[in-house]
Structure formats: structure tokens, C-alpha cells
Design a protein around this motif. Structure first.
Motif, PDB file in Angstrom:
ATOM      1  N   THR A 170      -8.429  10.343  -5.665  1.00 40.02           N
ATOM      2  CA  THR A 170      -8.030   8.944  -5.665  1.00 40.02           C
ATOM      3  C   THR A 170      -9.180   8.080  -5.197  1.00 40.02           C
ATOM      4  O   THR A 170     -10.110   8.551  -4.554  1.00 40.02           O
ATOM      5  N   PHE A 171      -9.122   6.782  -5.535  1.00 43.75           N
ATOM      6  CA  PHE A 171     -10.194   5.880  -5.142  1.00 43.75           C
ATOM      7  C   PHE A 171      -9.920   5.224  -3.797  1.00 43.75           C
ATOM      8  O   PHE A 171     -10.752   4.499  -3.282  1.00 43.75           O
ATOM      9  N   ALA A 172      -8.745   5.433  -3.216  1.00 47.61           N
ATOM     10  CA  ALA A 172      -8.388   4.789  -1.953  1.00 47.61           C
ATOM     11  C   ALA A 172      -8.547   5.755  -0.792  1.00 47.61           C
ATOM     12  O   ALA A 172      -8.143   6.902  -0.872  1.00 47.61           O
ATOM     13  N   ARG A 173      -9.142   5.280   0.286  1.00 46.49           N
ATOM     14  CA  ARG A 173      -9.351   6.091   1.465  1.00 46.49           C
ATOM     15  C   ARG A 173      -8.654   5.466   2.669  1.00 46.49           C
ATOM     16  O   ARG A 173      -8.108   4.370   2.600  1.00 46.49           O
ATOM     17  N   GLN A 174      -8.677   6.150   3.785  1.00 45.47           N
ATOM     18  CA  GLN A 174      -8.005   5.696   4.991  1.00 45.47           C
ATOM     19  C   GLN A 174      -8.453   4.291   5.380  1.00 45.47           C
ATOM     20  O   GLN A 174      -9.640   3.979   5.374  1.00 45.47           O
ATOM     21  N   ASP A 175      -7.472   3.441   5.709  1.00 47.72           N
ATOM     22  CA  ASP A 175      -7.672   2.052   6.126  1.00 47.72           C
ATOM     23  C   ASP A 175      -8.149   1.145   5.003  1.00 47.72           C
ATOM     24  O   ASP A 175      -8.563   0.008   5.253  1.00 47.72           O
ATOM     25  N   THR A 176      -8.094   1.619   3.773  1.00 46.06           N
ATOM     26  CA  THR A 176      -8.400   0.783   2.615  1.00 46.06           C
ATOM     27  C   THR A 176      -7.231  -0.159   2.322  1.00 46.06           C
ATOM     28  O   THR A 176      -6.068   0.188   2.509  1.00 46.06           O
ATOM     29  N   ILE A 177      -7.564  -1.358   1.865  1.00 48.79           N
ATOM     30  CA  ILE A 177      -6.571  -2.332   1.416  1.00 48.79           C
ATOM     31  C   ILE A 177      -6.768  -2.534  -0.081  1.00 48.79           C
ATOM     32  O   ILE A 177      -7.897  -2.700  -0.543  1.00 48.79           O
ATOM     33  N   ILE A 178      -5.686  -2.507  -0.831  1.00 51.73           N
ATOM     34  CA  ILE A 178      -5.752  -2.628  -2.290  1.00 51.73           C
ATOM     35  C   ILE A 178      -4.965  -3.853  -2.734  1.00 51.73           C
ATOM     36  O   ILE A 178      -3.818  -4.045  -2.325  1.00 51.73           O
ATOM     37  N   PHE A 179      -5.577  -4.682  -3.564  1.00 48.56           N
ATOM     38  CA  PHE A 179      -4.868  -5.758  -4.260  1.00 48.56           C
ATOM     39  C   PHE A 179      -4.746  -5.364  -5.726  1.00 48.56           C
ATOM     40  O   PHE A 179      -5.701  -4.832  -6.305  1.00 48.56           O
ATOM     41  N   GLU A 180      -3.602  -5.664  -6.309  1.00 48.30           N
ATOM     42  CA  GLU A 180      -3.420  -5.344  -7.723  1.00 48.30           C
ATOM     43  C   GLU A 180      -2.703  -6.485  -8.432  1.00 48.30           C
ATOM     44  O   GLU A 180      -1.795  -7.113  -7.851  1.00 48.30           O
ATOM     45  N   TYR A 181      -3.102  -6.724  -9.677  1.00 45.03           N
ATOM     46  CA  TYR A 181      -2.592  -7.859 -10.448  1.00 45.03           C
ATOM     47  C   TYR A 181      -2.003  -7.353 -11.756  1.00 45.03           C
ATOM     48  O   TYR A 181      -2.715  -6.984 -12.681  1.00 45.03           O
ATOM     49  N   GLU A 182      -0.686  -7.328 -11.804  1.00 38.34           N
ATOM     50  CA  GLU A 182       0.005  -6.913 -13.013  1.00 38.34           C
ATOM     51  C   GLU A 182       0.095  -8.069 -14.005  1.00 38.34           C
ATOM     52  O   GLU A 182      -0.044  -7.883 -15.209  1.00 38.34           O
TER      53      GLU A 182
END
Length: 271
Positions: A170-182
Motif C-alpha cells: 500500500t502507499f499509506a504508512r503510519q501517521d499518513t493522512i489521505i485526501f480523496e476526491y470522488e
């Protein structure tokens, strides 16, 4: 040799402190349509135009934000989240999407798309709290929300907070914040793609931030933005259990994280 090692230790400690409070921002990534399963039907304060829902995170879902452990989230109808460190935040409603950084309230906030959304006209907020082993994260999604000045338009976006280490693919690691736009482009044009609004994260002092855009058509459908700490293991390096993160160094050449505690260096994790 002892003095030289001590100097090295001080350098690494200062480096860890400095870089652990900063983020690498990546965009243009394909969206994954973050999954949610629970609708927020009752607000803690305010109304569906300018209101909020307070969420106490399970211990396994606590994460570090600019070096402070987040224990509570205040989810605002206006497309942003403020962080609580040991208790719920106390910031008041603010429908104006100010530029960042800004020392005025709110601070310690995470804005996938802060704007004057009006959910009394249209839209819902959902969330998911995933707690299981090392795969711990929280997702919050604003689904089909309308703008206060244009109730006919609809926008869908989400934010996720990674508290636990995910699998290596996966591209997300610990303490990462992800924004996503559907759905960032409704077709009406007035507020599409961030033409109005603020996107980014702001330090709890209000004097530091990672800003993606402000009043700029910079968002696109089915895309993600990641905010990853420079020291990926920052929130997980309290290896001796004293409540303070220990000095850690990540070596990209072998993917190992080395932590110094109890007067020794130990390889703790492989990514």
C-alpha cells in the motif's frame, strides 16, 4: 569515540524532532474510493449548515499530527476536521475557508475541502473506524454535499487517518493522512475543483501548514493527496513505553527502521 557518538545521537535526535513534525505532500495519485459504513445522523453542536460531530478515537486509532497524539476528532459539516489532544477540541464554527497558515481559530485542523457546505440542502457524512491488529485507520467522507451558495451542485470527498502500519504493497504508512476526491467537478463551475475553499493541514499553533490550494481549481475527480511524515515511524517509536517517541532513523537503502532506546540501536521494523 564516546563523545563522537553522543554528538551523533544529539544530531539524530534533533533531526528526528524536526523532520517528525513535517510532511511530504504527494498528489496526482489514483483514488481508491475510501470505504465507509456509518452515517452521522446527529450532530454534537450546531446544525447541518454549520455544525460538528465529536468522535473519541479508540486507543488503537490514535495517530500523531505534527508530533502530538490525536485522541479526538471534531468532524465539521464544512469539510474539515479539528484535532483534539487528550479531549475534544473547543473551536467554534467558522464557515469562512481562510487561507493557511492562519493563527486565527481553527488550528490543528485537517481540511480535505474546507468550504461553506450546507448539508441541510443536500449531502451526508459517513465514517469508518477500522481496528484490527496493526491495520488501524479512520475514514470520514462528505458524500454529495451542496454548497451554501449553490444547492444544486454536489461534491464527494474524504479524509483518512492511518494509525497502524498497513501492508507493504500500500502507499499509506503510519501517521499518513489521505485526501480523496470522488466528485470534485459538479459541472456548475462556481465551486468546482476547489475554486472556493481551502485544502491542506495546519499545525496546532496556526503558524505552520502544508497547503495544497486555496481558492484555486486544483482538485480533480478520482485523485488522492497524501501527507506523509518525513519520519514515517514517528508515531510508533515509543518502544520503551515511557510515553515519549524514541530516536529512530529510517534507512531507505534496506527499508529498515533503527530505534535507539535502553542505550542501544535496534532494528525494529521493515517496510
Amino acid at each position: 569515540m564516546k563523545k563522537r557518538f553522543s554528538a551523533l545521537g544529539i544530531f539524530l535526535a534533533v533531526s528526528c524532532w524536526a523532520f517528525g513534525h513535517e510532511y511530504i505532500m504527494d498528489d496526482g495519485l489514483p483514488g481508491a474510493i475510501l470505504y465507509v459504513d456509518t452515517q452521522i445522523t446527529t450532530l454534537t453542536g450546531g446544525d447541518w449548515d454549520d455544525g460538528y460531530y465529536d468522535m473519541a478515537l479508540p486507543a488503537d486509532n490514535h495517530f500523531y499530527f505534527y508530533g502530538k497524539k490525536v485522541t479526538h476528532l471534531r468532524i465539521w459539516t464544512n469539510g474539515y476536521i479539528t484535532c483534539g489532544f487528550g479531549g475534544p477540541p473547543s473551536d467554534p464554527p467558522d464557515p469562512t475557508p481562510d487561507d493557511m497558515p492562519n493563527s486565527d481559530s481553527p488550528n490543528a485542523y485537517i481540511a480535505p475541502w474546507r468550504d461553506d457546505w450546507d448539508l441541510s440542502a443536500a449531502g451526508k457524512i459517513y465514517y469508518l473506524i477500522n481496528t484490527g491488529g496493526r491495520n488501524n485507520w479512520v475514514t470520514v467522507k462528505w458524500d454529495g454535499v451542496a454548497h451554501h451558495d449553490d444547492p444544486t451542485a454536489r461534491y464527494t470527498f474524504a479524509a483518512a487517518f492511518i494509525a497502524g502500519y498497513l501492508s507493504s504493497d500500500t502507499f499509506a504508512r503510519q501517521d499518513t493522512i489521505i485526501f480523496e476526491y470522488e466528485l470534485a467537478h459538479s459541472g456548475t463551475g462556481a465551486h468546482d475543483c476547489g475554486k472556493t475553499g481551502t485544502v491542506g493541514i495546519e499545525h496546532y499553533t496556526g503558524w505552520q501548514c502544508e497547503k495544497y490550494c486555496h481558492n484555486s481549481a486544483s482538485l480533480s475527480d478520482n485523485a488522492s493527496i497524501l501527507f506523509t511524515p518525513f519520519v514515517p515511524a514517528y508515531g510508533g517509536t515509543d518502544y520503551n513505553g515511557n510515553g515519549v517517541p524514541d530516536v529512530a532513523v529510517w534507512r531507505p537503502d534496506n527499508g529498515n527502521i533503527y530505534c535507539r532506546y535502553d542505550d542501544r540501536w535496534t532494528s525494529m521494523r521493515h517496510w
